[in-house]
Design an enzyme around this catalytic site. Structure first.
Site, PDB file in Angstrom:
ATOM      1  CB  CYS A  11      -0.920  -0.002   1.225  1.00 25.11           C
ATOM      2  SG  CYS A  11      -0.030   0.048   2.791  1.00 25.11           S
ATOM      3  CB  CYS A  14       3.857  -0.676   2.415  1.00 26.82           C
ATOM      4  SG  CYS A  14       2.651  -1.532   3.441  1.00 26.82           S
TER       5      CYS A  14
END
Length: 78
Positions: A11, A14
């Site tokens: 994501c 991240c």
């Protein structure tokens, strides 16, 4: 060289976490190798249930939400 693993599904948080870690390492002059781990079984193997997670040299140092730059610097210099 420090071995860093960023745990998460890939994501935006991240990706941002990986960028933050790289930026702090560059600022400190610390050599690192970043590996992104997106396999849920592997993430669970570290005991992380909230991502992104950060593992440095085999030790989980952070899980859930974006870390603070000061904390990243402490982890990289420990």
């Amino acid at each position: 060289m420090k071995d860093i693993k960023i745990l998460g599904p890939g994501c935006a948080r991240c990706t941002t976490t990986a960028e933050m870690v790289q930026k702090e390492a560059d600022r400190l002059g610390t050599e690192i190798q970043i590996e992104k781990v997106s396999d849920y079984a592997a993430i669970a193997g570290y005991g992380v249930v909230s991502t992104p997670g950060i593992v440095i040299d085999g030790k989980v140092v952070h899980a859930g939400g974006l870390p603070k730059a000061d904390d990243i610097a402490k982890w990289l210099t420990a």
